[in-house]
Design a protein around this motif. Structure first.
Motif, PDB file in Angstrom:
ATOM      1  N   LEU A 106       0.845  -1.193   0.000  1.00 13.90           N
ATOM      2  CA  LEU A 106       0.000   0.000   0.000  1.00 13.90           C
ATOM      3  C   LEU A 106       0.878   1.239   0.000  1.00 13.90           C
ATOM      4  CD1 LEU A 106      -3.164   0.602   2.174  1.00 13.90           C
ATOM      5  CD2 LEU A 106      -1.462   2.389   1.876  1.00 13.90           C
ATOM      6  N   LEU A 107       0.654   2.118  -0.965  1.00 15.14           N
ATOM      7  CA  LEU A 107       1.331   3.410  -1.026  1.00 15.14           C
ATOM      8  C   LEU A 107       0.285   4.498  -0.826  1.00 15.14           C
ATOM      9  CD1 LEU A 107       3.573   2.963  -4.231  1.00 15.14           C
ATOM     10  CD2 LEU A 107       3.933   2.060  -1.928  1.00 15.14           C
ATOM     11  N   ALA A 108       0.600   5.513  -0.030  1.00 15.45           N
ATOM     12  CA  ALA A 108      -0.412   6.516   0.295  1.00 15.45           C
ATOM     13  C   ALA A 108       0.204   7.892   0.468  1.00 15.45           C
ATOM     14  CB  ALA A 108      -1.136   6.121   1.584  1.00 15.45           C
ATOM     15  N   ASN A 109      -0.434   8.894  -0.129  1.00 15.62           N
ATOM     16  CA  ASN A 109      -0.107  10.294   0.102  1.00 15.62           C
ATOM     17  C   ASN A 109      -1.251  10.985   0.816  1.00 15.62           C
ATOM     18  OD1 ASN A 109       2.405  10.254  -1.011  1.00 15.62           O
ATOM     19  ND2 ASN A 109       1.914  11.489  -2.805  1.00 15.62           N
TER      20      ASN A 109
ATOM     21  N   LEU B 251       9.573   2.811  -4.353  1.00 12.95           N
ATOM     22  CA  LEU B 251       8.173   2.988  -3.982  1.00 12.95           C
ATOM     23  C   LEU B 251       7.902   4.419  -3.522  1.00 12.95           C
ATOM     24  CD1 LEU B 251       7.565  -0.393  -2.101  1.00 12.95           C
ATOM     25  CD2 LEU B 251       6.965   0.180  -4.461  1.00 12.95           C
ATOM     26  N   PHE B 252       8.831   4.984  -2.751  1.00 12.02           N
ATOM     27  CA  PHE B 252       8.661   6.378  -2.341  1.00 12.02           C
ATOM     28  C   PHE B 252       8.787   7.332  -3.528  1.00 12.02           C
ATOM     29  CE2 PHE B 252       9.323   5.166   2.181  1.00 12.02           C
ATOM     30  CZ  PHE B 252       8.268   5.886   2.720  1.00 12.02           C
TER      31      PHE B 252
ATOM     32  N   CYS C 272       4.067  10.894   2.923  1.00 10.62           N
ATOM     33  CA  CYS C 272       4.051   9.733   2.028  1.00 10.62           C
ATOM     34  C   CYS C 272       4.267   8.489   2.893  1.00 10.62           C
ATOM     35  CB  CYS C 272       5.163   9.814   0.983  1.00 10.62           C
ATOM     36  SG  CYS C 272       5.139  11.287  -0.062  1.00 10.62           S
ATOM     37  N   THR C 273       3.479   7.448   2.636  1.00 14.41           N
ATOM     38  CA  THR C 273       3.565   6.237   3.454  1.00 14.41           C
ATOM     39  C   THR C 273       3.649   5.007   2.573  1.00 14.41           C
ATOM     40  OG1 THR C 273       2.230   7.280   5.176  1.00 14.41           O
ATOM     41  CG2 THR C 273       2.462   4.888   5.275  1.00 14.41           C
ATOM     42  N   VAL C 274       4.500   4.066   2.968  1.00 16.21           N
ATOM     43  CA  VAL C 274       4.604   2.762   2.322  1.00 16.21           C
ATOM     44  C   VAL C 274       4.327   1.689   3.371  1.00 16.21           C
ATOM     45  CG1 VAL C 274       6.136   1.112   1.192  1.00 16.21           C
ATOM     46  CG2 VAL C 274       6.253   3.533   0.565  1.00 16.21           C
ATOM     47  N   LEU C 275       3.400   0.797   3.060  1.00 19.83           N
ATOM     48  CA  LEU C 275       3.100  -0.356   3.908  1.00 19.83           C
ATOM     49  C   LEU C 275       3.356  -1.622   3.110  1.00 19.83           C
ATOM     50  CD1 LEU C 275       1.907  -1.791   6.412  1.00 19.83           C
ATOM     51  CD2 LEU C 275      -0.361  -1.441   5.415  1.00 19.83           C
ATOM     52  N   LEU C 276       4.221  -2.485   3.630  1.00 16.37           N
ATOM     53  CA  LEU C 276       4.563  -3.754   3.000  1.00 16.37           C
ATOM     54  C   LEU C 276       4.218  -4.887   3.958  1.00 16.37           C
ATOM     55  CD1 LEU C 276       8.118  -2.779   1.696  1.00 16.37           C
ATOM     56  CD2 LEU C 276       6.147  -3.224   0.242  1.00 16.37           C
TER      57      LEU C 276
END
Length: 258
Positions: A18-21, A176-177, A219-223
């Motif tokens: 999941l990538l989120a701004n 990803l970022f 900015c968030t990355v969830l793995l």
């Protein structure tokens, strides 16, 4: 939160990416992602104005995120903060279907929104504008300020970039970022018409938004890997400075990820 990109069961090692701004006015007080004092099982950022959040995870494998639905009519309404919808699910214990049914029955005074709730193995996306819920199927998905997978240029661009990044056996965190940092503005003839005027459509068109008063705040990355380990990394931007908050959780004893 204005842009979400998700890969659901689309990578052999990571069943969920999941990538989120989060896009917001710079003046709105915000706390960086951490475990909450009033709900120690929740990890996420915090809106210090109303106490809600735009994205969070819990130690019991609950995930929730929000995007606003862009509708000029909502700008003149006075309602509750939509961040409460996210924190309400994260603090709760019921399943996503029961939670969404309660939202329908309550029908609180919220502006239009899309709410993503569930667990890594089953995520639901509810739109208040259509009053419909979609279960995310395996594949690459994108959500901005319309409906799930509406082909706005930023959504199409982000989905393609995420699909490319996931060709690697172990996707690179910086790549990803970089997807979330994309400032590309599409040509005017590709912009949506949501009733806010061409100049604002242009400003809001990139994945990463910058302006004098409003823009991408984090900015968030969830793995989540196949063994149930989740890595949550948030990068926040305040006054020209960047800071990072991160946590790794082991959910392998809580659920089985398919």
């Amino acid at each position: 939160m204005c842009t979400l990109l998700l890969a659901c069961r689309a990578h052999p090692r990571y069943p969920l990416v999941l990538l989120a701004n989060r896009d917001e006015y710079y003046e709105r007080p915000t706390a960086q992602a951490s475990f909450w004092e009033d709900a120690p099982q929740v990890f996420g950022g915090r809106d210090l104005l109303h106490g809600g959040t735009w994205l969070g995870i819990t130690t019991t494998a609950r995930i929730a995120a929000l995007t606003n639905y862009r509708d000029p009519a909502d700008l003149v309404r006075h309602g509750l903060s939509r961040g409460r919808l996210v924190s309400g699910f994260l603090k709760g214990t019921g399943d996503s279907e029961a939670y969404l049914e309660c939202l329908r029955e309550a029908a609180g005074p919220f502006g239009g929104y899309n709410l993503l709730v569930g667990t890594p193995e089953r995520l639901s996306c509810y739109s208040s504008k259509t009053d419909r819920t979609s279960i995310l199927e395996p594949g690459i998905h994108g959500l901005s300020n319309r409906l799930l997978d509406t082909p706005w240029p930023k959504v199409v661009r982000g989905k393609k970039a995420l699909e490319q990044a996931l060709l690697a056996a172990d996707p690179d965190l910086e790549e990803l970022f970089a997807i979330l940092s994309d400032r590309t503005r599409p040509p005017d003839d590709q912009l949506p018409d949501t009733g806010v005027g061409l100049e604002l459509e242009r400003l809001l068109s990139p994945i990463f938004i910058e302006s004098e008063r409003y823009g991408t705040r984090s900015c968030t990355v969830l793995l989540l890997d196949r063994d149930g380990e989740a890595r949550f990394v948030e990068r926040s931007f305040e006054g020209g400075r960047q800071s990072e908050a991160a946590v790794t959780m082991d959910w392998s004893g809580v659920l089985a990820v398919g």
